[in-house]
Scaffold this active site. Structure first.
Site: not given
Length: 783
Positions: A208, A284, A349, A440, A490
């Site tokens: 990333d 990313h 994204e 998440y 994350w």
């Protein structure tokens, strides 16, 4: 003639002929197995594990691996060095065996215990491993201790018969090692926790913007340069964006060598876990351009981002053939290292702004007869999928890979809610459900006031347990495409192994049961009772699990007679001690048993004590008595699911939010106004209406540009209206909680309307200029 394994099995089966259903149901509560098994029958007595117990298994390396795992697991806490016995022994034996007639399903196992022997049988080593994990949970919790138990313990296993199999094939946990790097030893511990819960997928997010973490022999600069960034750990993540100073060394980061990867892959395989590597593309990828800038649209050499990078506009150039040579070479090495069925390519994204300005990308659009940049992303993803298929791999990606058209054989991981998964399943594609609302685990899991700093959200243990991977919108055939679900960790705000563990556990436990146990058998109260033993296991393992779920939730409730009371709830089963006089509760304070009646504004404090010690910080809420309390409110548009609280009811429940808009009491509206109407039920005299709003520009949360308070009569004719504007500036640094209050000259009305007009997008001076912003509010008070 000496008994064989088959005769042992027959004897065990006969021993359960006389069990009744009522006994089966009453006894199951005493066995604390997680995930809850499909079928459990309890007999009488126990099998006693001792130093003379023998382990028996057929001549099969995969079965030997499971048996050896069991032997090594119990060796340290018990001190027993169990020996392998003869297949003809039948007393004081534990047998691991393959079901020769394949009567059991995939991953299914059967565990049968009597006083003389235990048999674990399955169709393959996966089922045997899961049966072995259940066998460990049938032993006293001390079996999970990593050191010798000094006290005398009777290592007994209750006589029982368990038949068990998972509901879903994909039972996964994810870990992001790019935002923060975690050592090899912790990755193994994380895998151990996954295995303990009978989960079978570890999704390893290896690349990333903040760091490349996997050694690629053909591109050494990925680990020489892209794996390291300057240290900005003393700054908040969203502000750690300053570029390296001249001469400043990039020394924060790390990577896994290919030797490390092979070691970890084998470690996982020994625990029946498949590792799915993720290599992000086409977005990313800015860390790649710190080493190989020619692969971007601009060719500009970047630095590895030390913190937040948004919007992440740097992207692989889709018009440059060198990009695909690079990606294919990387995937060649990844495919060789990971024997997994899937490779995850990210796809999320991807800001396509630079594709729109890139002559090479525009040429690609024209040459391939594509409509726009969305179709260019689809073309990019489909090209990568073809290459993965040539390597005998399947592609999986985040739900953005749906944009512009889905690749033919792609599997979708749905994270932006479940809609992407629904769309993919309807198209006949396999789906893994991992919505941010429930899965998440970087979100807060209790009141943020009591928790380490997190990225946002609010996902409690109970909320995770309420997750169903199959949306009601899917029919039976479409639902077959839902492979299962996954929890994601994350790590923007998680920098240590201890913190990562804290965020994952015990929510991992709740998710494991949801993905394993039949939906009809899921029971929150039963689960939290069994969790008491699971917490003991975690303590013995020295797991840094979250204790946030010990928090007491304070809520008002309207009684049948129109009065109000206070309800205290917790995710735990321990007694709740409380006060209503302003003092802090203690173990001597009253124990909550039923709703507490109130007739005036009241401050309630509550906590849970175990062995005389407070398990969590004291919860405190003031319930404000006012004329709209408990009245029905209707919102024209609902708040975001991430910040929904109780919907419109939260605006008239007497509770106000804390100084953190993520505490579960604030409602969040993204990119839209808040438009509320309250029916007071009768015409009353109104002298004031007030409402609080929150601002924190760094989180894209702003005060409304104006708030309109309106009083209406029975026929909804306007009687009086006031318009207020914020006193604070939008560019005020830090957070603000501002009360908008309108005073009226004793207006008699029945309905109250409140319209809070949002600025909707971030101002031009803001880092997120043009992006949708938020308004947050908590309570409308009518006097």
């Amino acid at each position: 003639m000496k008994p064989s394994i088959q005769s042992i099995l027959l004897a065990l089966c006969l021993s359960f002929v006389f069990l009744s259903c009522s006994q089966q149901q009453s006894e199951q509560r005493n066995i604390n197995i997680i995930p809850k098994p499909v079928s459990f029958e309890k007999g009488n007595g126990n099998f006693i594990l001792d130093a003379e117990t023998k382990i028996i298994y057929p001549d099969d390396s995969s079965i030997k691996q499971v048996a050896d795992f069991f032997i090594s697991q119990i060796a340290i806490p018990t001190g027993f060095k169990l020996q392998v016995g003869s297949k003809h022994e039948s007393s004081n034996v534990i047998v691991f065996t393959i079901n020769e007639n394949k009567a059991l399903g995939k991953e299914e196992y059967q565990l049968t215990v009597n006083k003389e022997s235990i048999v674990v049988q399955a169709n393959d080593s996966k089922g045997l491993f899961y049966g072995m994990q259940t066998l460990l949970q049938l032993l006293p919790a001390e079996i999970f201790s990593p050191q010798k138990i000094a006290t005398e313990i009777k290592w007994d296993i209750p006589v029982c018969k368990i038949t068990d199999e998972p509901r879903f094939a994909w039972r996964g946990m994810h870990l992001d090692v790019s935002r923060h790097f975690f050592p090899k030893e912790f990755i193994k511990r994380y895998i151990d926790l996954i295995a303990m819960h009978k989960m079978n997928v570890f999704h390893w997010h290896l690349t990333d913007d903040n760091g490349w973490r996997i050694e690629i022999k053909k591109y050494p600069l990925l680990t020489d340069v892209s794996a390291w960034r300057v240290n900005r750990e003393d700054m908040p993540w969203r502000k750690a964006t300053t570029p390296p100073k001249p001469g400043e060394k990039a020394d924060l980061g790390g990577f896994y060598t290919q030797g490390d990867i092979r070691e970890i892959v084998q470690y996982a395989a020994d625990r029946q876990i498949e590792i799915i590597p993720e290599i992000e593309m086409p977005g990313h990828t800015s860390e790649v351009f710190a080493a190989y800038p020619e692969l971007s649209c601009t060719g500009k050499k970047l630095y590895v981002q030390p913190g937040s990078y948004w919007p992440n506009t740097d992207i692989f150039c889709a018009g440059n053939e060198e990009v695909f040579t690079f990606i294919e070479n990387v995937l060649d090495e990844v495919a060789e290292l990971f024997p997994s069925k899937y490779i995850h390519i990210g796809g999320d994204e991807a800001d396509k702004t630079k594709w729109g300005k890139c002559s090479k990308c525009q040429k690609r659009i024209n040459d391939e007869n594509l409509e726009d940049e969305n179709e260019l992303q689809s073309w990019f993803i489909k090209r990568i999928e073809k290459y993965l298929i040539s390597k005998n791999k399947r592609m999986i990606g985040w739900d953005e890979i749906l944009e512009g058209g889905l690749a033919p054989e792609a599997t979708v991981m749905s994270w932006r809610g479940v809609q992407g998964g629904i769309e993919a399943a309807r198209q006949g594609h396999d789906v893994v459900m991992s919505p941010g609302t429930h899965c998440y685990f970087d979100h807060y899991q209790a009141d943020p006031e009591f928790e380490p700093l997190a990225i946002g959200g609010f996902t409690t243990l109970k909320k995770v347990y309420s997750f169903d991977p199959i949306p009601t919108e899917l029919n039976t055939d479409q639902a077959k495409h839902v492979l299962g679900g996954q929890g994601n960790v994350w790590t923007e705000y998680i920098s240590t192994p201890e913190h990562a563990e804290y965020m994952a556990v015990p929510r991992m436990t709740a998710l494991a049961e949801v993905l394993w146990t039949p939906k009809k058998d899921l029971d929150w109260d039963c689960f939290r009772k069994r969790m008491l033993t699971q917490y003991k296991r975690f303590d013995l393992m020295d797991v840094n699990y979250s204790k946030g779920s010990w928090k007491v939730d304070i809520q008002p409730a309207q009684q049948n007679d129109g009065g109000f009371s206070i309800v205290l709830e917790s995710e735990q089963l321990e007694p709740i001690h409380y006060t209503v006089d302003g003092g802090d509760p203690s173990p001597e304070s009253p124990i909550y048993g039923k709703p507490i009646k109130i007739d005036k504004t009241t401050t309630v404090k509550a906590g849970i004590f175990v062995d005389g010690k407070l398990k969590e910080k004291i919860s405190e809420k003031t319930i404000s008595m006012h004329k709209a309390l408990g009245k029905k409110g209707v919102l024209k548009e609902n708040p975001s699911k991430r910040y929904f609280a109780k919907g419109a009811a939260s605006l008239t429940d007497g509770l106000t939010g804390s100084g953190n808009f993520r505490d579960g009491y604030w409602l969040g509206f993204k990119g839209k106004d808040m438009d509320l109407e309250i029916d007071l039920g009768e015409t009353i005299e109104i002298t004031s209406i007030s409402e609080k709003f929150f601002q924190r520009g760094a989180s894209w949360v702003f005060l409304p540009k104006e708030v309109v308070f309106t009083i209406l009569d029975n026929d909804k004719n306007i009687l009086s209206e006031k318009i207020l504007v914020p006193r604070a500036s939008l560019n005020h640094e830090g957070k603000i909680v501002e009360v908008f209050e309108a005073n009226f000259e004793k207006v008699k009305g029945r309905y109250v309307q409140v319209m809070a007009k949002s600025i909707k997008t971030c101002p031009a001076w803001h880092e997120g200029a043009g992006g949708e912003c938020w308004i947050f509010t908590d309570e409308v008070i009518v006097e």
